[in-house]
Design an enzyme around this catalytic site. Structure first.
Site, PDB file in Angstrom:
ATOM      1  N   LYS B  74     -14.897  13.165   7.093  1.00 30.64           N
ATOM      2  CA  LYS B  74     -13.600  13.739   6.332  1.00 30.64           C
ATOM      3  C   LYS B  74     -13.713  14.786   5.556  1.00 30.64           C
ATOM      4  O   LYS B  74     -14.603  15.189   4.894  1.00 30.64           O
ATOM      5  CB  LYS B  74     -13.197  12.438   5.721  1.00 30.64           C
ATOM      6  N   SER B 149      -6.167   7.228   3.783  1.00 30.37           N
ATOM      7  CA  SER B 149      -6.240   8.473   3.765  1.00 30.37           C
ATOM      8  C   SER B 149      -6.940   9.279   4.791  1.00 30.37           C
ATOM      9  O   SER B 149      -6.782  10.482   5.259  1.00 30.37           O
ATOM     10  CB  SER B 149      -6.534   9.068   2.520  1.00 30.37           C
ATOM     11  N   SER B 173      -8.644   3.307   2.798  1.00 35.63           N
ATOM     12  CA  SER B 173      -8.414   4.585   3.665  1.00 35.63           C
ATOM     13  C   SER B 173      -9.323   4.659   4.811  1.00 35.63           C
ATOM     14  O   SER B 173      -9.154   5.557   5.417  1.00 35.63           O
ATOM     15  CB  SER B 173      -8.742   5.522   2.394  1.00 35.63           C
TER      16      SER B 173
END
Lengths: 96, 467
Positions: B74, B149, B173
């Site tokens: 990420k 996310s 997330s």
């Protein structure tokens, strides 16, 4: 919904170092009012005599040696990250 | 043998090479460009590392447990080879001077980071629509959101671009996008994996985890990333030891509040089927109730913005990142840089945080939320006196439509309602695939355990996968 004025939002923006446009100020006023209204449900909860929980590790006083750790990162490397640098220093606009 | 360990075996015995695997990952990334799951590729560095690992293998030198396995991080993990942007303009060109401990550990084991995945800017959001560089599409249905996310990481895993991807989970997330894309997502016990070098969102609930195709792969990746780190003083002394088999006859609580009529019928149905499978394996599943759950979203959206407003104060246009042009004073520089560099959701959360921490409101909001958090922790502890694990859905709905919740922040926040409780209490939770809806959208179930029971959760999930 929690009433929060345009001045309140302006003040919050100032506290948060955010220079907002007029449009954004208006839409954030509405959003923030709604969100604060939502989270206010918490006031229904009786927390008399309850201690707050700031962290969930149960760790206390985690010690380490008081010695310098060499991360192999140089001052020059860090200065190249700065938007503006001069004379081995980070450069900023005048403060006063 | 897991997918990942059999790939490593094939690399080691010369059936394939690290370089071939890295090149294949780049090819797949390009073929799936339209999903916009990746923000950058670390081409040069990844190929260099692959060549190095192949050379070591050719020389008969020892290589790690993940030798030659490509992965994606990420884009809030500091890593070499590409910028670390947090999907924000304020860090658009930021080249990290150091790497996250999690990345360092994976590299030491021979894994190769091939790129950085899209996210909601600074991990603020549940759909990846808050990325400053454009949204990511769901791996199963391109009209739906990826979740968030960590949406990009979930999608690259689901599309098989890489065998695993890293994410961060502060309130869901990892778990929620895992469920939206039909892959396994792990949120470990708070403090199991070092947060060092991962861009901080809410320090008291931020955790580091991964996405994989199956539970054993996730366990392997977590084993390598876990452990105490002197650079993150909130890491716990090492405790994670994977176990082969689940203890028989586990007692599991099905959370009643997460199975109400408000929850999508297909989501409930898939969860019920998973529960039946657990029973068929000889485990006991009973309904349990946690009335405090209805307050957890309120706690979360006080505590987390408070921590965000502090953590994001460092982005000021001085030492790194974006600096606004045409400003005369320092105050103007801060204000304009932050206005240009943050997306609206970042600003909302920073300002909410400023509000709940300000002197007149501190007790009514922040302190009340932290006390309520104690009641939540106590409620969990009480259940864990009787139950070995808790189960429920991951999200009240399958992946929602692109744009569907974008205009209403509260609607978007409600998508987190089933994931934030474990975060506030620091508990480990797995999101595992449990089939699809009648529209073919993936559904995930969530297994939650008491702190440091990660190995037991993995053992349970592995046994379910095998059957």
């Amino acid at each position: 919904m929690t009433q929060i004025s345009r001045d309140d939002v302006q003040h919050l923006a100032q506290l948060s170092s955010l220079q907002l446009s007029d449009n954004e100020l208006d839409s954030l006023k509405e959003d923030i009012g709604n969100i604060l209204g939502y989270v206010q449900q918490l006031s229904e909860l009786d927390t008399t005599g309850v201690e707050p929980t700031y962290q969930v590790t149960d760790l206390e006083n985690v010690w380490r040696d008081d010695s310098v750790v060499d991360d192999h990162i140089t001052r020059e490397q860090l200065l190249t990250l700065a938007p503006e640098a001069a004379a081995h220093q980070v450069k900023v606009p005048k403060v006063l | 043998m897991t997918h990942i360990s059999s790939l490593v075996a094939r690399i080691k015995n010369g059936e394939t090479t690290a370089r071939a695997q890295v090149e294949l990952a780049f090819q797949k990334a390009q073929d799936n460009h339209e999903y916009h799951a990746l923000l950058s590729l670390t081409k040069e560095r990844a190929l260099e590392r692959a060549t190095e690992i192949d050379a070591r293998i050719a020389q008969g030198e020892p290589v790690g447990e993940l030798a030659g396995v490509p992965f994606v991080a990420k884009d809030n993990f500091l890593a070499f080879g590409a910028p670390t942007t947090a999907a924000s303009k304020i860090l658009e060109n930021f080249e990290a001077p150091l790497q996250a401990t999690a990345i360092e550990k994976l590299e030491a084991a021979g894994a190769i980071c091939i790129g950085k995945a899209n996210l909601d800017a600074f991990a603020h959001g549940g759909s990846t629509e808050n990325s400053a560089f454009g949204l990511t599409k769901n791996a199963v249905n391109k009209d739906k959101v990826a979740g968030g996310s960590s949406g990009g990481s979930a999608v690259v895993t689901a599309l098989d671009i890489v065998p695993f991807a890293l994410g961060s989970d502060t309130g869901g997330s990892i778990r929620q996008p895992a469920s939206f894309n039909g892959v396994v997502g792990v949120k470990p016990t708070y403090g199991m994996v070092s947060r060092y070098g991962v861009i901080a969102m809410a320090s008291s609930t931020d955790t580091i985890g991964c996405f994989t195709k199956d539970v054993s792969d996730a366990e392997l990746v977590m084993k390598i990333m876990s452990g105490r780190d002197v650079r993150d003083m909130t890491t716990l002394p090492d405790f994670f030891e994977p176990r082969e088999q689940v203890a028989p006859g586990r007692k599991i609580g099905l959370i009643r509040e997460f199975m109400t009529e408000d929850v999508d019928a297909d989501v409930r149905q898939r969860t019920t089927e998973y529960v039946e499978k657990l029973r068929a394996q000889g485990h006991t599943v009973e309904e349990v109730s946690m009335p405090i759950l209805k307050h957890t979203l309120g706690m979360y959206y006080i505590i987390v913005p408070a921590e965000i407003s502090s953590n994001l104060a460092r982005y000021d246009g001085i030492r790194y990142g974006l600096r606004a042009e045409g400003v005369k004073t320092l105050v103007e520089l801060y204000g304009k840089t932050r206005d240009e560099g943050f997306v609206t959701e970042n600003k909302r959360r920073i300002m909410i945080g400023s509000y709940v921490l300000s002197s007149g409101f501190f007790d009514a909001y922040y302190m009340q939320a932290q006390k309520a958090r104690t009641l939540l922790v106590n409620a969990y502890n009480e259940l864990f006196n009787t139950y070995d694990a808790l189960i429920g859905p991951v999200s009240p709905t399958p992946a929602f439509g692109i744009g569907e919740n974008a205009e209403d922040p509260i609607k978007m926040y409600l998508a987190d309602i089933m994931t934030v409780p474990a975060s506030l209490a620091g508990l480990p939770a797995l999101s595992v695939p449990a089939g699809v809806t009648s529209d073919g959208l993936p559904v995930g179930v969530q297994l939650i355990g008491q702190r440091k029971s990660d190995a037991n959760l993995f053992a349970l999930a592995k046994s379910m996968e095998a059957n």
